[in-house]
Design a protein around this motif. Structure first.
Motif: not given
Length: 218
Positions: A1-12, A92-101
């Motif tokens: 199943m596709r992933v249309d959204l990545i939800i990140f926790d913040c601390d840790g 930061p580098a990983m996040l900059a390369a993500l192609d989805r919301p």
């Protein structure tokens, strides 16, 4: 199943902040004659909102806390952040390369997460897509926050992927019907085992491949 959204926790997860948070809390409690360890904090408080943490302390130690306990903690913590907060390695580098919301869903207070993202230079990347436990009736481990975030982002829960470091967060994501990855690359989890029931991630450089394995084709 596709992933249309990545939800990140913040601390840790985004911010390598949990050791700093634990140190501030342990020091402040010591000033009241209440002794807790880093392991106590990791086991009992990680991933939970500060009001929940404070209530747990009151119950566990049968002690009232000063009226300014929370405000003092928050001001001391933000001062520590100003002096030494960093992103988790490679984020930061990983996040900059993500192609989805993407969005953030955190137990932190709105001022804390706003300052965290500002210090890390990530405010513009997430924009208004930052959601906190203050916006829902029940914080983690209840699913409310993740369901709220997915709804605001217009994504069905089954198509959201949550990145979490805490047991409470992992439980909340599962209860929301979302897939979850256990991020273990923060300093507070160094040398500790990951969740046996979730894919583990210790290094952000490995995330694109993991995302592909999770069926992330769009």
């Amino acid at each position: 199943m596709r992933v249309d959204l990545i939800i990140f926790d913040c601390d840790g997860v985004i911010a390598d902040s949990e050791v700093l948070s634990a140190e501030v809390l342990i020091d402040q409690l010591a000033g009241l004659g209440i002794a807790v360890t880093a392991e106590d904090v990791r086991r009992d408080f990680l991933g939970r909102s500060f009001p929940t943490v404070a209530a747990s302390i009151r119950t566990r130690f049968a002690r009232d806390l000063p009226a300014d306990f929370e405000s003092t903690y928050r001001s001391r913590l933000l001062a520590r952040f100003e002096a030494g907060l960093a992103a988790t390695p490679g984020f930061p580098a990983m996040l900059a390369a993500l192609d989805r919301p993407v969005c953030v869903a955190t137990s932190s207070s709105p001022p804390r997460v706003a300052r965290t993202l500002s210090l890390l230079g990530l405010t513009d990347r997430f924009g208004p897509h930052v959601f906190t436990a203050s916006q829902v009736a029940r914080g983690k481990p209840a699913p409310d926050l993740f369901l709220f975030a997915a709804d605001r982002m217009g994504t069905p829960p089954a198509h959201a992927l949550v990145i979490e470091d805490s047991a409470a967060g992992l439980e909340a994501a599962r209860a929301a019907g979302m897939r979850v990855v256990h991020y273990t690359g923060g300093a507070h989890l160094a040398g500790l085992p990951g969740d046996p029931d979730a894919p583990g991630l210790a290094c952000w450089s490995a995330f694109p491949a993991l995302l592909a394995r999770l069926g992330a084709g769009r």
